[in-house]
Design an enzyme around this catalytic site. Structure first.
Site, short mmCIF file in Angstrom:
data_model
loop_
_atom_site.label_atom_id
_atom_site.label_comp_id
_atom_site.label_asym_id
_atom_site.label_seq_id
_atom_site.Cartn_x
_atom_site.Cartn_y
_atom_site.Cartn_z
N SER A 113 64.97 41.45 52.24
CA SER A 113 63.86 40.66 51.70
C SER A 113 63.05 41.40 50.65
CB SER A 113 62.99 40.20 52.86
OG SER A 113 62.04 39.31 52.41
N HIS A 114 61.77 41.61 50.96
CA HIS A 114 60.84 42.19 49.99
C HIS A 114 60.87 43.72 50.03
CE1 HIS A 114 59.25 41.62 53.93
NE2 HIS A 114 58.38 42.61 53.71
N ASP A 278 60.46 36.79 45.92
CA ASP A 278 60.79 38.12 46.45
C ASP A 278 62.27 38.46 46.34
OD1 ASP A 278 61.75 36.37 48.37
OD2 ASP A 278 61.32 37.74 50.02
N ASP A 280 64.94 38.19 48.23
CA ASP A 280 65.96 37.19 48.56
C ASP A 280 65.52 35.76 48.26
OD1 ASP A 280 64.08 37.38 50.60
OD2 ASP A 280 65.47 36.69 52.13
N ARG A 283 60.24 33.96 49.50
CA ARG A 283 58.78 34.02 49.41
C ARG A 283 58.30 33.57 48.04
NH1 ARG A 283 56.48 39.33 52.43
NH2 ARG A 283 57.73 39.12 54.30
N LYS A 377 62.27 29.50 54.53
CA LYS A 377 61.22 29.32 53.54
C LYS A 377 61.87 29.39 52.16
CE LYS A 377 59.61 34.11 54.10
NZ LYS A 377 60.34 34.58 55.27
C1 G16 Z 1 60.01 37.68 57.44
C2 G16 Z 1 59.93 36.47 58.33
C3 G16 Z 1 58.61 35.81 58.17
C4 G16 Z 1 57.48 36.79 58.43
C5 G16 Z 1 57.65 38.00 57.52
C6 G16 Z 1 56.67 39.11 57.83
O1 G16 Z 1 59.98 37.30 56.11
O2 G16 Z 1 60.94 35.54 58.02
O3 G16 Z 1 58.55 34.75 59.05
O4 G16 Z 1 56.26 36.20 58.21
O5 G16 Z 1 58.94 38.54 57.70
O6 G16 Z 1 56.91 39.59 59.10
P1 G16 Z 1 56.20 40.88 59.65
O7 G16 Z 1 54.73 40.57 59.59
O8 G16 Z 1 56.73 41.00 61.04
O9 G16 Z 1 56.55 42.02 58.74
P2 G16 Z 1 60.99 37.92 55.07
O10 G16 Z 1 60.60 37.30 53.77
O11 G16 Z 1 60.76 39.40 55.14
O12 G16 Z 1 62.35 37.52 55.57
#
Ligand code: G16
Length: 544
Positions: A113-114, A278, A280, A283, A377
Site C-alpha cells: 500500500s502506502h 497511494d 496500490d 486511498r 476502497k
Molecule cells: C489498510 C486497511 C484500512 C486501514 C489502513 C490503516 O489500508 O485496508 O482499512 O484503515 O490500512 O490501518 P492501520 O491504522 O492499522 O495502519 P491500506 O491502504 O494500507 O491497505
C-alpha cells in the site's frame, strides 16, 4: 513441466495485519518465505480446483518475481486459470473489479500500500475472496494457523512467462491470461459517473485539476481516464509513471507525504481541484484551492450529494465508517433516514455490510472511501465522485464543504501518529489504557466530562462474528472523542495512532485550525496516555 514438492519449515511471523502480510522486501526474499505464505493461502481454501484466480500488484520492487512464483504455484496447486494484469500491474480496486466481473474464485494482491518500496522498502501480499474483498478474519486466521505448521509447497518447474504482452498462455494445465490492467476498471467507472458532464467541466477552460499518482500504480489508470477519456489536458496527471521504488517517495496521499501536490494547490495560480492516491490506488486525498478535505468529511459530503451521481441516483442503503473515522457521516445518515455502521479499522469489515446491501458507501479516516461497486476502497473512484459533484454543482470545493458544515455542523478532526515506537512500550501503554478507560466515566478534564471509556468491540450484524480489542475510546458528553490504536500495517516497531474529534454546530466557530480547536483534547490524550514518556517523542511524527 513437472510439479515439484518442496520441503520447507514454517516461519512464525506470517500473521496478516490490518491488510494482509506486510514485511520488508528482504524478509520476503528469504528462501521459501513467499512460497510458504502462498501455499498457506491455498491450503486454507476449499474448492478452487479448476477455478480462476486473479493476480496483480502495485508494481513495487519484487512484484514481478513474486508474480512468477505465484503463477507457478497456482498451476501446481490446480487452479484452472489465472488473470494477471499486464506487467504484473493491477491496482487494488482494479483487482477487486476483475475478481467480481469474471466470477473468479479469489485473488492475490501484491502491495504494501502506502509503505515505501524499493529493495530497502516494504512488500506485501493479501488474499481477496470471491466477492472481490479482503479475506475476512476467519480466513486470515486460518492462513496464519496453516503458516505455522507448513512443511511443503507445490510449484511447477517451468520457465517464467512474458507478463508484458496481453494474450493467453499456458502454464502446465493452467491458462494464464495477461489482461489490460486498466480497461475493465475504466469501464466500471464510466458506468457509475456522468462522464459527459465531467468532460464538459474538464474541457471548459474554467476548471483545472491536478492528479498526483506519486509514481505509484494509478498512473496508467489516471492517464487513461482523466486525460484520454475525459479530455483533461496532458500534464493533468503528475508522477504518472509507476516506479519500483515510487521515485524514492512515500506513496501515501496525505498532507505530509503528498507535499508536491499540496504546494501546487496552496501556491500561486493554484488549480481548482487536486487529488492524490497511494501505492496500490485504493486511498485518496482531495484538495480544493488552498483547502484540504478530511477523509471523514469527504465521506459525509459524498453521501450527502450521492443523488447527483448516476450510479447512486436511487439513494443509499446505508453508510459505514470505521470506528476512528469522525462522526460527520453519521449526521448525514441521520438526515437521510438510513443506518450508519461503525466497524473496526480495516476494509475487510465492510464486506458483509456491502454484500448484504446494508451499506452503499463506506469510508475511513485513513484516506479510504468506496462503495458497493467493488469490495475495496477506491482512490480514483473518490476523485471521480468529487468531479461529478463539482460538475453538477459548479461551486468551488471549499464552498461545498463550508455549506456542508453549515447544514450538519463541523466535526473537527485530526490524527496524530507516533511512528517507530518501541513495540513493548507501545503495548504497555495500550494495556494501561485498556484498564484505565472504563474507570474514567464521570471524570472531568477541564470543560470535558467523560461519558464512556472502553476498548471497542464489534459484532458483525450479518454473520455475528465478534472482533475485540479494536481501539481504546474515550467519549465525552458533548460527543467529542479521543481514540487510541496501534497501527496494523507498519513493518518496523509500533505506530501509535491518536484520533481526535470534536463537534462544532455554530457556523461562526467553524473556521479554526483543527489543531487549535482540538487543543484541549490533545492535552487530555497526553494526560491519560503519557504519550511523550511512552514514545520518547515531543510531538507526533505525522499529523493529518
Ligand atoms: C489498510 C486497511 C484500512 C486501514 C489502513 C490503516 O489500508 O485496508 O482499512 O484503515 O490500512 O490501518 P492501520 O491504522 O492499522 O495502519 P491500506 O491502504 O494500507 O491497505
Amino acid at each position: 513441466m513437472t510439479i515439484q514438492t518442496i520441503a520447507t519449515q514454517p516461519f512464525l511471523d506470517q500473521k496478516p495485519g490490518t491488510s494482509g502480510l506486510r514485511k520488508q522486501v528482504q524478509v520476503f526474499q528469504k528462501p521459501h518465505y513467499l512460497q510458504n505464505f502462498v501455499q498457506a493461502i491455498f491450503d486454507s481454501l476449499e474448492g478452487y480446483q479448476g477455478q480462476t484466480l486473479v493476480v496483480g500488484g502495485d508494481g513495487r520492487y519484487y512484484n514481478r518475481e513474486a508474480i512468477q512464483i505465484i503463477l507457478k504455484m497456482a498451476a501446481a496447486n490446480g487452479f484452472g486459470r489465472v488473470l494477471v494484469g499486464r506487467g504484473g500491474i493491477l491496482s487494488t480496486p482494479a483487482a477487486s473489479c476483475v475478481i467480481r466481473k469474471y466470477g473468479a474464485f479469489g485473488g492475490i494482491i501484491l502491495s504494501a500500500s502506502h509503505n515505501p518500496g524499493g529493495p530497502d522498502g516494504d512488500f506485501g501480499i493479501k488474499y481477496n475472496i470471491s466477492n472481490g474483498g479482503p479475506a475476512p478474519e476467519k480466513v486470515t486466521e486460518a492462513i496464519y494457523a496453516r503458516s505455522k505448521t507448513i512443511d511443503r509447497y507445490l510449484v511447477l518447474d517451468a520457465p517464467d512467462i512474458d507478463l508484458d504482452k496481453t494474450g493467453i498462455l499456458t502454464l502446465g494445465e493452467m491458462t494464464v491470461e495477461v489482461i489490460d490492467s486498466v480497461s475493465d476498471y475504466a469501464q466500471l467507472m464510466e458506468s457509475l459517473f456522468d462522464f459527459d458532464r465531467i468532460r464538459e467541466l474538464l474541457t471548459s477552460g474554467r476548471f483545472r485539476m491536478c492528479m498526483d499518482s506519486l509514481h505509484a500504480v494509478t498512473g496508467p489508470y489516471a492517464h487513461r481516464i482523466f486525460e484520454q477519456q475525459l479530455g483533461a489536458p496532458a500534464g493533468t496527471v503528475q508522477n504518472g509513471v509507476p516506479l519500483e521504488d515510487f521515485g524514492g517517495g512515500h506513496p501515501d496521499p496525505n498532507l505530509v507525504y503528498a507535499h508536491d501536490l499540496v504546494e501546487v494547490l496552496y501556491g500561486d495560480n493554484a488549480p481548482d481541484f487536486g487529488a492524490a492516491s497511494d501505492g496500490d490506488g485504493d486511498r485518496n486525498m482531495v484538495l480544493g484551492r488552498r483547502f484540504f478535505v478530511t477523509p471523514s468529511d469527504s465521506l459525509a459530503i459524498l453521501a450527502a450529494n450521492a443523488k447527483l451521481v448516476p450510479g447512486y441516483r436511487n439513494g443509499l442503503a446505508g453508510i459505514a465508517r470505521s470506528m476512528p473515522t469522525s462522526q460527520a457521516p453519521d449526521r448525514v445518515a441521520a438526515q437521510l433516514g438510513i443506518d450508519c455502521y461503525e466497524t473496526p479499522t480495516g476494509w475487510k469489515f465492510f464486506g458483509n455490510l456491502l454484500d448484504a446491501d446494508r451499506a452503499t458507501l463506506c469510508g475511513e479516516e485513513s484516506f479510504g472511501t468506496g462503495s458497493n461497486h467493488i469490495r475495496e476502497k477506491d482512490g480514483l473512484w473518490a476523485v471521480l465522485f468529487w468531479l461529478n459533484i463539482l460538475a453538477v454543482r459548479q461551486q468551488p470545493v471549499e464552498e461545498i464543504v463550508r455549506e456542508h458544515w453549515k447544514t450538519y455542523g463541523r466535526n473537527y478532526y485530526s490524527r496524530h501518529d507516533y511512528e517507530g515506537v518501541d513495540s513493548d512500550r507501545a503495548n504497555t501503554m495500550m494495556t494501561n489504557l485498556r484498564s484505565l478507560a472504563p474507570t474514567l466515566k464521570g471524570k472531568t478534564f477541564g470543560n470535558y466530562t467523560v461519558e464512556y471509556g472502553d476498548d471497542f468491540s464489534y459484532t458483525d450484524p450479518v454473520d455475528g462474528s465478534v472482533s475485540q480489542k479494536q481501539g481504546i475510546r474515550i467519549g465525552f458528553t458533548d460527543g467529542s472523542r479521543v481514540v487510541f490504536r496501534l497501527s496494523g500495517t507498519g513493518t518496523q516497531g509500533a505506530t501509535v495512532r491518536v484520533y481526535l474529534e470534536s463537534y462544532e454546530p455554530d457556523p461562526a466557530k467553524q473556521d479554526q485550525d483543527p489543531q487549535v480547536a482540538l487543543a484541549d483534547l490533545i492535552a487530555i490524550a497526553e494526560e491519560v496516555a503519557q504519550l511523550r514518556a511512552t514514545t520518547g517523542m515531543d510531538k507526533p511524527t505525522v499529523i493529518t
